[in-house]
Design a protein around this motif. Structure first.
Motif, PDB file in Angstrom:
ATOM      1  N   ASP A 127       0.871  -1.158   0.000  1.00 29.38           N
ATOM      2  CA  ASP A 127       0.000   0.000   0.000  1.00 29.38           C
ATOM      3  C   ASP A 127       0.916   1.218   0.000  1.00 29.38           C
ATOM      4  N   ARG A 128       0.358   2.402  -0.253  1.00 23.49           N
ATOM      5  CA  ARG A 128       1.206   3.585  -0.464  1.00 23.49           C
ATOM      6  C   ARG A 128       2.020   3.939   0.761  1.00 23.49           C
ATOM      7  N   ALA A 129       1.415   3.871   1.939  1.00 22.64           N
ATOM      8  CA  ALA A 129       2.158   4.221   3.149  1.00 22.64           C
ATOM      9  C   ALA A 129       3.298   3.249   3.375  1.00 22.64           C
ATOM     10  N   SER A 130       3.037   1.950   3.203  1.00 25.10           N
ATOM     11  CA  SER A 130       4.092   0.959   3.397  1.00 25.10           C
ATOM     12  C   SER A 130       5.171   1.078   2.335  1.00 25.10           C
ATOM     13  N   ASP A 131       4.777   1.375   1.116  1.00 23.69           N
ATOM     14  CA  ASP A 131       5.761   1.537   0.046  1.00 23.69           C
ATOM     15  C   ASP A 131       6.684   2.722   0.339  1.00 23.69           C
ATOM     16  N   PHE A 132       6.088   3.815   0.846  1.00 24.77           N
ATOM     17  CA  PHE A 132       6.896   4.982   1.194  1.00 24.77           C
ATOM     18  C   PHE A 132       7.872   4.637   2.310  1.00 24.77           C
ATOM     19  N   ILE A 133       7.403   3.901   3.306  1.00 24.43           N
ATOM     20  CA  ILE A 133       8.286   3.495   4.412  1.00 24.43           C
ATOM     21  C   ILE A 133       9.418   2.635   3.888  1.00 24.43           C
ATOM     22  N   ALA A 134       9.102   1.712   2.982  1.00 26.80           N
ATOM     23  CA  ALA A 134      10.119   0.799   2.460  1.00 26.80           C
ATOM     24  C   ALA A 134      11.208   1.532   1.689  1.00 26.80           C
ATOM     25  N   ARG A 135      10.890   2.681   1.105  1.00 22.32           N
ATOM     26  CA  ARG A 135      11.846   3.397   0.268  1.00 22.32           C
ATOM     27  C   ARG A 135      12.619   4.489   0.995  1.00 22.32           C
ATOM     28  N   ASN A 136      12.391   4.613   2.307  1.00 23.23           N
ATOM     29  CA  ASN A 136      13.030   5.687   3.044  1.00 23.23           C
ATOM     30  C   ASN A 136      13.572   5.211   4.382  1.00 23.23           C
ATOM     31  N   VAL A 137      14.513   5.984   4.903  1.00 21.71           N
ATOM     32  CA  VAL A 137      15.065   5.746   6.232  1.00 21.71           C
ATOM     33  C   VAL A 137      14.631   6.898   7.127  1.00 21.71           C
ATOM     34  N   PHE A 138      14.247   6.590   8.348  1.00 17.94           N
ATOM     35  CA  PHE A 138      13.711   7.587   9.273  1.00 17.94           C
ATOM     36  C   PHE A 138      14.587   7.640  10.522  1.00 17.94           C
ATOM     37  N   GLU A 139      14.873   8.830  10.973  1.00 15.49           N
ATOM     38  CA  GLU A 139      15.737   8.987  12.132  1.00 15.49           C
ATOM     39  C   GLU A 139      15.002   8.848  13.453  1.00 15.49           C
ATOM     40  N   ARG A 140      13.679   8.921  13.413  1.00 17.00           N
ATOM     41  CA  ARG A 140      12.908   8.763  14.646  1.00 17.00           C
ATOM     42  C   ARG A 140      11.520   8.251  14.284  1.00 17.00           C
ATOM     43  N   PRO A 141      10.740   7.789  15.262  1.00 14.30           N
ATOM     44  CA  PRO A 141       9.427   7.223  14.958  1.00 14.30           C
ATOM     45  C   PRO A 141       8.572   8.182  14.144  1.00 14.30           C
ATOM     46  N   THR A 142       7.960   7.653  13.101  1.00 15.67           N
ATOM     47  CA  THR A 142       7.201   8.486  12.162  1.00 15.67           C
ATOM     48  C   THR A 142       5.930   7.771  11.735  1.00 15.67           C
ATOM     49  N   LEU A 143       4.830   8.494  11.785  1.00 16.34           N
ATOM     50  CA  LEU A 143       3.575   8.005  11.214  1.00 16.34           C
ATOM     51  C   LEU A 143       3.526   8.430   9.753  1.00 16.34           C
ATOM     52  N   VAL A 144       3.323   7.470   8.876  1.00 20.73           N
ATOM     53  CA  VAL A 144       3.135   7.751   7.448  1.00 20.73           C
ATOM     54  C   VAL A 144       1.684   7.446   7.126  1.00 20.73           C
ATOM     55  N   LEU A 145       0.963   8.444   6.654  1.00 19.04           N
ATOM     56  CA  LEU A 145      -0.475   8.311   6.443  1.00 19.04           C
ATOM     57  C   LEU A 145      -0.841   8.632   5.010  1.00 19.04           C
ATOM     58  N   ASP A 146      -1.656   7.764   4.420  1.00 19.56           N
ATOM     59  CA  ASP A 146      -2.095   7.916   3.035  1.00 19.56           C
ATOM     60  C   ASP A 146      -3.474   8.575   3.031  1.00 19.56           C
ATOM     61  N   LEU A 147      -3.522   9.831   2.609  1.00 20.26           N
ATOM     62  CA  LEU A 147      -4.770  10.584   2.615  1.00 20.26           C
ATOM     63  C   LEU A 147      -5.813   9.962   1.688  1.00 20.26           C
ATOM     64  N   ALA A 148      -5.363   9.391   0.584  1.00 23.03           N
ATOM     65  CA  ALA A 148      -6.308   8.758  -0.343  1.00 23.03           C
ATOM     66  C   ALA A 148      -7.024   7.593   0.319  1.00 23.03           C
ATOM     67  N   ARG A 149      -6.332   6.909   1.223  1.00 23.56           N
ATOM     68  CA  ARG A 149      -6.959   5.786   1.930  1.00 23.56           C
ATOM     69  C   ARG A 149      -8.055   6.291   2.880  1.00 23.56           C
ATOM     70  N   VAL A 150      -7.860   7.451   3.478  1.00 23.70           N
ATOM     71  CA  VAL A 150      -8.895   8.051   4.320  1.00 23.70           C
ATOM     72  C   VAL A 150     -10.136   8.348   3.479  1.00 23.70           C
ATOM     73  N   GLU A 151      -9.914   8.890   2.296  1.00 27.84           N
ATOM     74  CA  GLU A 151     -11.044   9.222   1.411  1.00 27.84           C
ATOM     75  C   GLU A 151     -11.794   7.966   0.980  1.00 27.84           C
ATOM     76  N   VAL A 152     -11.067   6.905   0.703  1.00 25.73           N
ATOM     77  CA  VAL A 152     -11.706   5.637   0.333  1.00 25.73           C
ATOM     78  C   VAL A 152     -12.543   5.113   1.504  1.00 25.73           C
ATOM     79  N   GLN A 153     -12.012   5.232   2.700  1.00 32.29           N
ATOM     80  CA  GLN A 153     -12.740   4.756   3.869  1.00 32.29           C
ATOM     81  C   GLN A 153     -13.997   5.586   4.116  1.00 32.29           C
ATOM     82  N   TYR A 154     -13.902   6.891   3.893  1.00 31.66           N
ATOM     83  CA  TYR A 154     -15.091   7.735   4.010  1.00 31.66           C
ATOM     84  C   TYR A 154     -16.173   7.260   3.046  1.00 31.66           C
TER      85      TYR A 154
END
Length: 391
Positions: free
Chosen positions: A20-47
């Motif tokens: 999914d987009r959030a997981s794909d973004f996480i897989a392609r990046n390194v983060f220096e501290r805990p980070t929430l990655v949120l896919d806005l399109a997924r919120v719209e689909v859920q709505y």
């Protein structure tokens, strides 16, 4: 937040569920501290999915679940209304273009000055559950339309919300009478079946309880026309939940069977945003308290005080994904990084994690879009607040 691109190949190969987009973004990046990655399109689909099931019920997104302004703006564009718990949340919704008639002030515990503020902005739909709250509303928002929150006595939710909010069913008539005597428009009732009510069938006993209160009020001469059914719409945390459209449709079917053609408000929060986001974190330490200890302790750089407060009493059990999934696993006690001994996430029911897990390994906490950023402390033990990336 500092990130750099990384090769996602090894991580993706062992975690095919994360396409999914959030997981794909996480897989392609390194983060220096805990980070929430949120896919806005997924919120719209859920709505859209919830709206399809809720039909003509009005969705009032529970802003407290995740008050990111981009979520508010996206849901507003979809036609959502908003349930606000504070002046700050009201100001947020107004700043994104929401009209006063799209906002309800659903917290039953409000400052008098905040009630007056809401009234000054034209917000008229307010909740109450106590005599003094009705007096405050009458004094500072005399034109308010008030709905009374009723205590739920038989919640089967993973996170029940009884006791603190709501009036006992037997107390509702006296509150309705008081509100009417104060000149307030007493328009209806509200309740909350409990957060993370995993099956729609669990609503039945709660609706039966509220229906009795509603009937008593009608017989006493109160022409109620609004029923706020609150939240409770679930997210997936590893245990099966109904699809959102089917779940919402069955809830509405049960409501209509008991209450007929009344105006319905629903307040999804977790069910709207939880599955849209994942938190990427890091293992800080893996240790045993003695060589004979049956369980490893796995310490993460995120804990109860930095976003995972809903692990309290192990009520919400998140799913965890690592790059070492697929190898041998063993039970772990999971804990956060702070110096507070209460910062233990799961101990009564240990978490199964790879035996090869070690400090420096990345770990993903799945479906954390709700109740994480707003629960994160600002600097407890010097740890920074949870970072957020919205796609």
């Amino acid at each position: 937040m500092t990130m750099k691109a990384t090769d996602p190949g090894a991580f993706r190969a062992q975690t095919p569920v994360l396409f999914d987009r959030a997981s794909d973004f996480i897989a392609r990046n390194v983060f220096e501290r805990p980070t929430l990655v949120l896919d806005l399109a997924r919120v719209e689909v859920q709505y859209d999915a919830l709206k399809a099931g809720l039909g003509d019920a009005s969705i009032h997104y529970a802003v407290k679940a995740n008050p990111d302004a981009r979520i508010i703006a996206a849901l507003l564009a979809k036609g959502s209304h908003f349930d606000c718990a504070s002046r700050a949340e009201i100001e947020l919704c107004l700043s994104q273009g929401a009209r006063a008639d799209q906002i309800s002030f659903g917290n039953t515990i409000k400052r008098a000055t905040d009630i007056a503020f809401a009234a000054s902005k034209g917000i008229s739909l307010l909740a109450a559950d106590a005599p003094e709250e009705l007096e405050k509303i009458a004094a500072h928002a005399p034109d308010a339309r008030v709905y009374l929150r009723v205590i739920v006595e038989n919640s089967q939710a993973d996170w029940p919300l009884s006791r603190k909010f709501g009036a006992a069913g037997g107390h509702v008539l006296s509150l309705l009478e008081q509100g009417r005597a104060l000149g307030l428009s007493m328009v209806g009732l509200s309740f909350h079946v409990g957060s993370q009510t995993r099956k729609s069938v669990y609503w039945g006993p709660v609706l039966d309880q509220i229906a009795k209160v509603w009937e008593n009020a009608q017989q006493a001469g109160f022409e109620l026309g609004l029923l706020n059914i609150g939240g409770g719409f679930p997210a997936f945390y590893g245990e099966a939940v109904d699809a959102p459209t089917n779940y919402a449709a069955d809830v509405i079917r049960q409501v209509r069977a008991r209450f007929g053609d009344v105006q319905i408000i629903a307040e999804p929060g977790r069910g709207m945003v939880a599955e849209a986001g994942h938190i990427v974190a890091e293992v800080l330490l893996v240790a045993r308290k003695s060589p004979l200890d049956a369980h490893r302790w796995v310490f993460l750089d995120i804990g109860k005080f930095s976003g995972l407060a809903e692990t309290m009493d192990e009520a919400i059990r998140y799913e965890f994904v690592t790059a070492k999934d697929g190898s041998d696993t063993g039970p772990c006690i999971l804990a956060g990084p702070s110096c507070d001994s209460a910062d233990v996430l799961y101990e009564k029911t240990p978490v199964q994690l790879p035996k090869s897990l070690a400090s420096g390994d990345r770990i993903i906490v799945r479906n954390c879009g709700a109740y994480t950023t707003t629960y994160a402390s600002i600097g407890f033990n010097g740890f920074p607040p949870l970072d957020v990336v919205v796609l």
